[in-house]
Design an enzyme around this catalytic site. Structure first.
Site, short mmCIF file in Angstrom:
data_model
loop_
_atom_site.label_atom_id
_atom_site.label_comp_id
_atom_site.label_asym_id
_atom_site.label_seq_id
_atom_site.Cartn_x
_atom_site.Cartn_y
_atom_site.Cartn_z
N ASP A 109 -6.08 49.81 36.50
CA ASP A 109 -6.09 49.17 35.19
C ASP A 109 -7.17 48.09 35.21
O ASP A 109 -7.60 47.66 36.28
CB ASP A 109 -4.73 48.59 34.86
CG ASP A 109 -4.48 48.47 33.35
OD1 ASP A 109 -5.39 48.76 32.56
OD2 ASP A 109 -3.35 48.11 32.98
N ASP A 113 -2.28 41.09 33.65
CA ASP A 113 -2.02 39.90 32.86
C ASP A 113 -0.56 39.46 33.07
O ASP A 113 -0.28 38.57 33.85
CB ASP A 113 -2.31 40.19 31.39
CG ASP A 113 -2.22 38.97 30.50
OD1 ASP A 113 -1.83 37.89 30.98
OD2 ASP A 113 -2.53 39.09 29.31
N ARG A 115 1.77 41.60 34.19
CA ARG A 115 2.20 42.52 35.24
C ARG A 115 3.29 43.48 34.77
O ARG A 115 3.76 44.34 35.51
CB ARG A 115 2.64 41.78 36.49
CG ARG A 115 2.76 42.70 37.70
CD ARG A 115 2.80 42.01 39.02
NE ARG A 115 1.47 41.55 39.37
CZ ARG A 115 1.22 40.58 40.23
NH1 ARG A 115 2.21 39.99 40.86
NH2 ARG A 115 -0.02 40.22 40.48
N THR A 117 3.12 46.05 32.56
CA THR A 117 2.72 47.46 32.50
C THR A 117 2.56 48.03 33.90
O THR A 117 2.98 49.16 34.17
CB THR A 117 1.44 47.68 31.68
OG1 THR A 117 0.41 46.83 32.16
CG2 THR A 117 1.69 47.42 30.21
N LYS A 158 -5.19 37.95 36.18
CA LYS A 158 -5.07 36.63 35.54
C LYS A 158 -4.08 35.80 36.35
O LYS A 158 -2.92 36.20 36.52
CB LYS A 158 -4.60 36.78 34.10
CG LYS A 158 -5.65 37.34 33.18
CD LYS A 158 -5.20 37.23 31.74
CE LYS A 158 -6.23 37.82 30.80
NZ LYS A 158 -5.80 37.72 29.40
#
Length: 188
Positions: A109, A113, A115, A117, A158
């Site tokens: 991916d 961000d 986490r 997904t 992130k």
């Protein structure tokens, strides 16, 4: 430039992935045999990654795609919204189908961000792996089961509190992040 976002060119993303494969040798000891792209952000890094893996290791790794949605709907709060499964793998031995047994599976991916997904994808794959193992045990009781291995590659992690966790076996040995920053995101 939009506040809080940093935009990356295709060339910059290409260089980030090239460096991960060709210079940092993340995949020297654990070479994927199947790449699963998380749509839609994972498309570009997946394709670039596959090309560099082929150039570096001489292997043409098959790509499968899954579709998960968390952010696309207006007004959704990632903290309380569930991850929606839009598209998933087709299991079997026919054209376009995949079996997980024995594969070193790399989920790709563009950003980690919240986490949610990534964790959802790993959880669903773990359930599918167990279902495939049980099916094989029932249909071919004497056949040896070779458990698949999972790993994750993201361009940008992130650095913020996560809303979900990945299993320690991934985080400790098979989680590859190329950029780790507290602000911004990759947009091409």
């Amino acid at each position: 430039m939009t506040h809080g976002k940093r935009f990356w060119s295709y060339e910059q993303v290409h260089e980030i992935v090239r460096k991960a494969v060709m210079e940092e040798s993340y995949f020297e000891d654990w070479r994927p045999t199947l790449i699963i792209c998380i749509a839609a952000g994972g498309f570009v890094p997946t394709r670039i990654l596959r090309s560099f893996m082929k150039a570096e290791y001489g292997c043409n790794i098959p790509i499968q795609t899954i579709g998960l949605q968390l952010y696309d709907l207006e007004g959704r709060d990632p903290a309380t919204s569930p991850v929606e499964r839009i598209q998933w793998l087709s299991y079997g031995t026919g054209p376009g189908q995949v079996q997980l047994q024995g594969h070193r599976i790399l989920l790709v991916d563009e950003v980690d961000d919240s986490r949610k997904t990534l964790a959802h994808a790993v959880s669903e794959l773990e359930q599918d792996i167990e279902a495939e193992r049980l099916q094989q045990k029932q249909s071919n009781p004497g056949q040896h089961w070779q458990a698949p291995e999972l790993g994750v590659f993201v361009l940008h992690n992130k650095l913020r509190p996560k809303l979900a966790e990945l299993p320690s076996y991934i985080m400790n040995a098979r989680y590859v992040e190329e950029l780790a920053e507290s602000t911004g995101c990759i947009r091409m």
